[in-house]
Design a protein around this motif. Structure first.
Motif, PDB file in Angstrom:
ATOM      1  N   ASP A   1       6.042   4.713   7.445  1.00 23.02           N
ATOM      2  CA  ASP A   1       6.203   3.298   7.722  1.00 23.02           C
ATOM      3  C   ASP A   1       6.466   2.576   6.409  1.00 23.02           C
ATOM      4  OD1 ASP A   1       5.876   0.866   9.496  1.00 23.02           O
ATOM      5  OD2 ASP A   1       4.307   0.500   8.001  1.00 23.02           O
ATOM      6  N   ARG A   2       7.584   1.861   6.321  1.00 22.87           N
ATOM      7  CA  ARG A   2       7.989   1.290   5.041  1.00 22.87           C
ATOM      8  C   ARG A   2       6.980   0.276   4.514  1.00 22.87           C
ATOM      9  NH1 ARG A   2      13.564  -1.321   5.417  1.00 22.87           N
ATOM     10  NH2 ARG A   2      14.022   0.575   6.557  1.00 22.87           N
ATOM     11  N   HIS A   3       6.340  -0.511   5.375  1.00 23.75           N
ATOM     12  CA  HIS A   3       5.355  -1.486   4.900  1.00 23.75           C
ATOM     13  C   HIS A   3       4.129  -0.781   4.319  1.00 23.75           C
ATOM     14  CE1 HIS A   3       7.749  -4.642   6.742  1.00 23.75           C
ATOM     15  NE2 HIS A   3       7.779  -3.932   7.865  1.00 23.75           N
ATOM     16  N   THR A   4       3.693   0.283   4.988  1.00 22.52           N
ATOM     17  CA  THR A   4       2.553   1.045   4.477  1.00 22.52           C
ATOM     18  C   THR A   4       2.917   1.729   3.158  1.00 22.52           C
ATOM     19  OG1 THR A   4       1.880   1.433   6.758  1.00 22.52           O
ATOM     20  CG2 THR A   4       0.868   2.807   5.066  1.00 22.52           C
ATOM     21  N   ILE A   5       4.144   2.225   3.051  1.00 24.28           N
ATOM     22  CA  ILE A   5       4.581   2.882   1.807  1.00 24.28           C
ATOM     23  C   ILE A   5       4.508   1.916   0.639  1.00 24.28           C
ATOM     24  CG2 ILE A   5       6.604   3.847   0.642  1.00 24.28           C
ATOM     25  CD1 ILE A   5       7.412   5.071   3.327  1.00 24.28           C
ATOM     26  N   LEU A   6       5.064   0.735   0.799  1.00 21.04           N
ATOM     27  CA  LEU A   6       5.106  -0.222  -0.306  1.00 21.04           C
ATOM     28  C   LEU A   6       3.719  -0.723  -0.673  1.00 21.04           C
ATOM     29  CD1 LEU A   6       8.282  -2.201   0.808  1.00 21.04           C
ATOM     30  CD2 LEU A   6       8.110  -0.432  -0.942  1.00 21.04           C
ATOM     31  N   LYS A   7       2.890  -1.007   0.318  1.00 23.41           N
ATOM     32  CA  LYS A   7       1.543  -1.492   0.029  1.00 23.41           C
ATOM     33  C   LYS A   7       0.716  -0.403  -0.648  1.00 23.41           C
ATOM     34  CE  LYS A   7      -1.407  -4.827   0.131  1.00 23.41           C
ATOM     35  NZ  LYS A   7      -1.144  -6.058  -0.642  1.00 23.41           N
ATOM     36  N   THR A   8       0.830   0.828  -0.184  1.00 25.15           N
ATOM     37  CA  THR A   8       0.102   1.947  -0.800  1.00 25.15           C
ATOM     38  C   THR A   8       0.552   2.158  -2.242  1.00 25.15           C
ATOM     39  OG1 THR A   8      -0.097   3.009   1.361  1.00 25.15           O
ATOM     40  CG2 THR A   8      -0.436   4.396  -0.575  1.00 25.15           C
ATOM     41  N   THR A   9       1.832   1.989  -2.514  1.00 24.22           N
ATOM     42  CA  THR A   9       2.347   2.152  -3.881  1.00 24.22           C
ATOM     43  C   THR A   9       1.685   1.162  -4.830  1.00 24.22           C
ATOM     44  OG1 THR A   9       4.461   2.922  -3.012  1.00 24.22           O
ATOM     45  CG2 THR A   9       4.424   2.123  -5.291  1.00 24.22           C
ATOM     46  N   LEU A  10       1.600  -0.097  -4.430  1.00 20.33           N
ATOM     47  CA  LEU A  10       1.003  -1.109  -5.306  1.00 20.33           C
ATOM     48  C   LEU A  10      -0.477  -0.834  -5.528  1.00 20.33           C
ATOM     49  CD1 LEU A  10       2.693  -4.374  -3.980  1.00 20.33           C
ATOM     50  CD2 LEU A  10       3.473  -2.790  -5.729  1.00 20.33           C
ATOM     51  N   VAL A  11      -1.181  -0.475  -4.479  1.00 18.53           N
ATOM     52  CA  VAL A  11      -2.630  -0.226  -4.600  1.00 18.53           C
ATOM     53  C   VAL A  11      -2.894   0.965  -5.517  1.00 18.53           C
ATOM     54  CG1 VAL A  11      -4.689   0.467  -3.324  1.00 18.53           C
ATOM     55  CG2 VAL A  11      -3.170  -1.284  -2.384  1.00 18.53           C
ATOM     56  N   GLU A  12      -2.152   2.063  -5.338  1.00 22.22           N
ATOM     57  CA  GLU A  12      -2.404   3.262  -6.127  1.00 22.22           C
ATOM     58  C   GLU A  12      -1.983   3.068  -7.583  1.00 22.22           C
ATOM     59  OE1 GLU A  12      -4.045   5.859  -5.248  1.00 22.22           O
ATOM     60  OE2 GLU A  12      -4.360   5.070  -3.233  1.00 22.22           O
ATOM     61  N   LEU A  13      -0.886   2.349  -7.826  1.00 19.93           N
ATOM     62  CA  LEU A  13      -0.505   2.061  -9.204  1.00 19.93           C
ATOM     63  C   LEU A  13      -1.524   1.161  -9.881  1.00 19.93           C
ATOM     64  CD1 LEU A  13       3.376   1.501  -9.092  1.00 19.93           C
ATOM     65  CD2 LEU A  13       2.142   3.269 -10.344  1.00 19.93           C
ATOM     66  N   GLY A  14      -1.999   0.168  -9.166  1.00 20.56           N
ATOM     67  CA  GLY A  14      -3.018  -0.711  -9.743  1.00 20.56           C
ATOM     68  C   GLY A  14      -4.294   0.021 -10.083  1.00 20.56           C
ATOM     69  N   ARG A  15      -4.694   0.961  -9.232  1.00 19.15           N
ATOM     70  CA  ARG A  15      -5.930   1.711  -9.487  1.00 19.15           C
ATOM     71  C   ARG A  15      -5.731   2.724 -10.607  1.00 19.15           C
ATOM     72  NH1 ARG A  15      -7.841   6.466  -7.684  1.00 19.15           N
ATOM     73  NH2 ARG A  15      -6.040   6.743  -6.308  1.00 19.15           N
ATOM     74  N   THR A  16      -4.580   3.398 -10.654  1.00 22.34           N
ATOM     75  CA  THR A  16      -4.341   4.437 -11.656  1.00 22.34           C
ATOM     76  C   THR A  16      -4.155   3.853 -13.052  1.00 22.34           C
ATOM     77  OG1 THR A  16      -3.324   5.822  -9.953  1.00 22.34           O
ATOM     78  CG2 THR A  16      -2.875   6.395 -12.247  1.00 22.34           C
ATOM     79  N   LEU A  17      -3.396   2.771 -13.143  1.00 26.20           N
ATOM     80  CA  LEU A  17      -3.067   2.190 -14.450  1.00 26.20           C
ATOM     81  C   LEU A  17      -3.943   1.001 -14.811  1.00 26.20           C
ATOM     82  CD1 LEU A  17       0.839   2.298 -14.173  1.00 26.20           C
ATOM     83  CD2 LEU A  17      -0.669   3.955 -15.270  1.00 26.20           C
ATOM     84  N   ALA A  18      -4.925   0.678 -13.971  1.00 22.51           N
ATOM     85  CA  ALA A  18      -5.824  -0.465 -14.226  1.00 22.51           C
ATOM     86  C   ALA A  18      -5.025  -1.734 -14.498  1.00 22.51           C
ATOM     87  CB  ALA A  18      -6.765  -0.152 -15.388  1.00 22.51           C
TER      88      ALA A  18
END
Length: 740
Positions: free
Chosen positions: A158-175
């Motif tokens: 699901d494209r909306h889930t893909i984009l939202k998951t990308t932002l959350v995981e990048l924010g958590r990984t890179l602080a």
């Protein structure tokens, strides 16, 4: 002077000792002066040496010693012999040791320098390995983050889930302080803030897509550092805090239509989204290389995941459309099957139920015609017979057309007399021609083969329909029928552009031309003539009832026989010419046994009556049974009637010469009755001739009759003349299968 017996002195003379001391002093001084030079070179080449002052003192000492010996070169005086010997010996040894030491240092110093060099090389290598290990650890950490992010991103399509998951995981990984995604609008002229890390419902803020900073990012495949004050970076209110460093990277938006076979889509022609990432506020932290690489890899993974999502959406839409089409096709198939079943049921009813009353009408009318009638009554009976025959022809045409349209009609190929077919057509149209006072001529070319291989019934039906149309639309004048073998130049007529004949040695093309002097037809109406029940613009044609099914069936019969048919006319009132060509085979031998049974001229002129001939008639329909009996009685036969299969088996005997039975009766059908009769009469000369009198025109009926050993199949309706001909042929040949 007398020889002297003096003893030679044991030691060299004094001047020789002085020479030795002089030489020794020179080498000692040379050695002393070379050693400090070598030590200075060593210290200079050595990067780190902790005891430089010791070397300085040692060098000064050596220099002084060397100067002392050098001075001795000019201060040498005579000493006592003993002292001279001692000094000479000491100086020789000192000179030797000094030279050896100097030579050893020449070899030792490069070795010491090489050891030092290797030490520095190893230190440099160790430092480089430390840096590489740090890089490897960084890459491993980056790879682990990439795998983790890729797994999270690709866990859904699901494209909306893909984009939202990308932002959350990048924010958590890179602080990150903030991470946002700008998507292009439908028009493609602006970027709209669609997803952010901190805001649940981001406002649809838009910026022009042609800003310089956006063009800079879109033109690079790498992450680009941008100013925190640019429009696309103003995604988080910093207030009094200093914003962190901001980078932006493009995200290709690929769709299913962008992909080609064996080719990756050109990114320059595609649209991009913009991902913006901000480090924490008031932080001295800067973007590191591996973090930028991580962002670039994640952007590529997001592009791939979005393309997969687009493909899935396209496939889902295609699947839904295919399902709708399948449902529509299934409904159409069901409707078609229902229509086919309804048509088949109708044809079956019309075939059987209509032929039975037609059998009664035609048979009784033919019987009535044999009685004494007034001229007015005879005219009425003849009109009834003509109308009944026309109705019977229409029934046959409808059945043939139906089987032609569904492809179930197949040609019944066999060897037949071609001349007899044309003469039979003339005999059939002779009554109508005589009434209309038309002149009909038949011209058969000398090179026309007498026998041919093909479907005799379909060819006769085609000729009869074409000639019948000519008779129908001609009030007076003449009709000419010409038949000949089509030559090569006639096979490619201007009217046969859609016809592609194939010449061969084992077949020929029969060309038949029927020319009349009738009402003619206008050129624009010619294509309509081969349409079912077509009406042309001619008043005379409309008054004649149209073309009916005749020409439509002729066209299909001719196509089935690999031929072509067309009409030529110069206009209304000028008559017309119907022309058709069909492919017929050439018999392998003209002396085949079956040719002996083919009469050259029809019909069969056998006996007109059969007095005393015992005939058994089995028919569950009482009217049909009585009508058949009336025909046979009129021909002088002794007729026995039964209405059931059990009664038929009980009554039949070796006195009966012919048994007429309906193939479809309740209980035991006609096929089983035929088998039982064969079992009852094992000898052929004792068994009666078994003939199926049926209204079914399908080939299965004929095949079943032949399979169970019946001797013939006759189709209803049957006139008096037809019954007379049937009995004559049966008694002569004991077999008669009418063409179906």
């Amino acid at each position: 002077m007398d020889s002297c017996n003096c003893i030679e002195p044991q030691w060299p003379p004094d001047d020789l000792l002085m020479k030795y001391q002089y030489i020794s002093d020179f080498f000692i001084a040379l050695a002393y002066f070379s050693i400090p030079l070598e030590l200075i070179y060593f210290v200079k080449k050595s990067a780190v040496f902790p005891y430089r002052w010791v070397l300085v003192q040692f060098g000064a000492f050596i220099v002084l010693c060397g100067a002392t010996h050098l001075i001795n070169l000019w201060t040498s005086t005579m000493h006592s012999r003993t002292v001279a010997m001692v000094m000479t010996t000491a100086k020789v040894f000192t000179a030797a040791v000094s030279c050896i030491t100097a030579l050893l240092l020449v070899h030792i110093i490069p070795d010491l320098l090489s050891v030092k060099t290797r030490e520095m090389f190893l230190k440099n290598k160790a430092a480089e390995l430390d840096r590489e290990m740090g890089l490897i650890r960084t890459q491993e950490e980056t790879g682990r983050h990439v795998r983790m992010l890729t797994h999270e991103i690709r866990s859904t399509l699901d494209r909306h889930t893909i984009l939202k998951t990308t932002l959350v995981e990048l924010g958590r990984t890179l602080a990150l302080e903030e991470c946002a995604l700008w998507m292009p609008t439908r028009a493609g002229l602006e970027l709209q803030l669609s997803y952010t890390l901190r805001q649940q419902n981001p406002v649809g803020y838009t910026v022009p897509i042609h800003l310089p900073v956006i063009n800079q990012v879109f033109s690079s495949s790498h992450a680009v550092k941008i100013s925190p004050n640019c429009p696309v970076a103003s995604i988080h209110p910093s207030g009094k805090y200093t914003p962190g460093e901001v980078v932006a990277v493009r995200v290709p938006l690929l769709h299913l239509s962008d992909f080609q076979i064996n080719d990756w889509p050109e990114l320059s022609t595609k649209r991009y989204a913009l991902m913006v990432l901000m480090l924490p506020l008031d932080s001295a932290r800067q973007w590191r290389v591996h973090e930028l690489e991580l962002v670039e890899v994640v952007a590529d993974q997001v592009a791939v995941a979005l393309s997969h999502a687009a493909i899935l959406e396209e496939s889902m839409r295609a699947r839904d459309l295919l399902m709708e089409q399948n449902v529509a096709l299934d409904m159409a198939r069901r409707e078609a099957e229902t229509a086919i079943r309804a048509r088949n049921d109708f044809l079956a009813v019309m075939n059987h139920e209509m032929r039975t009353p037609m059998h009664a009408i035609i048979a009784l009318s033919s019987l009535l015609q044999e009685t004494e009638l007034t001229p007015e009554q005879r005219l009425m009976v003849e009109t009834i017979l003509k109308s009944s025959n026309l109705l019977s022809t229409l029934i046959n045409d409808v059945l043939d057309l139906s089987r032609l349209e569904d492809g179930s009609l197949q040609l019944d190929l066999g060897t037949f007399n071609l001349y007899a077919v044309f003469k039979e057509v003339l005999n059939l149209i002779k009554p109508i021609v005589s009434v209309k006072k038309l002149h009909v001529s038949l011209n058969l070319a000398p090179d026309l083969p007498e026998y041919a291989v093909g479907d005799e019934k379909r060819l006769m039906q085609t000729i009869l329909n074409v000639v019948g149309n000519a008779v129908k639309f001609s009030k007076d004048g003449s009709i000419s029928i010409t038949a000949f073998v089509a030559k090569a130049e006639l096979l490619r007529d201007s009217q046969t552009s859609e016809f592609f004949p194939v010449p061969g040695d084992n077949h020929f093309y029969l060309r038949v031309q029927v020319k009349d002097s009738g009402i003619g037809v206008s050129p624009q109406d010619i294509p309509k003539l081969f349409t079912k029940f077509a009406q042309t613009q001619s008043t005379a044609t409309r008054n004649s009832g149209g073309t009916g099914l005749g020409l439509a069936i002729c066209k299909r019969f001719v196509n089935l026989m690999e031929g072509h048919i067309w009409i030529e006319s110069e206009g209304l009132g000028k008559g017309c010419t119907a022309i058709f060509m069909v492919k017929l085979g050439i018999p392998e031998r003209l002396n085949e046994p079956e040719l002996a049974f083919m009469p050259k001229v029809p019909p069969n002129h056998g006996p007109t009556a059969f007095p005393g001939l015992k005939v058994l008639v089995m028919d569950e329909n009482g009217v049909s049974r009585k009508v058949t009996k009336g025909l046979l009685v009129h021909l002088g036969c002794d007729v026995t009637m039964v209405s059931s299969s059990e009664e038929c088996l009980r009554v039949v005997s070796n006195e009966h010469k012919v048994v007429f039975m309906d193939a479809c009766v309740p209980g035991m059908d006609g096929y089983e009755i035929a088998v039982r009769i064969h079992e009852k009469f094992t000898k052929r000369h004792e068994r009666p001739i078994i003939v199926a009198l049926t209204g079914n025109t399908d080939k299965v009926t004929k095949e079943n009759c032949m399979r169970v050993g019946m001797d013939g199949v006759i189709l209803k309706p049957v006139s008096l003349d037809k019954m007379r001909s049937v009995l004559s042929d049966l008694l002569e040949h004991r077999v008669l299968f009418e063409a179906i």
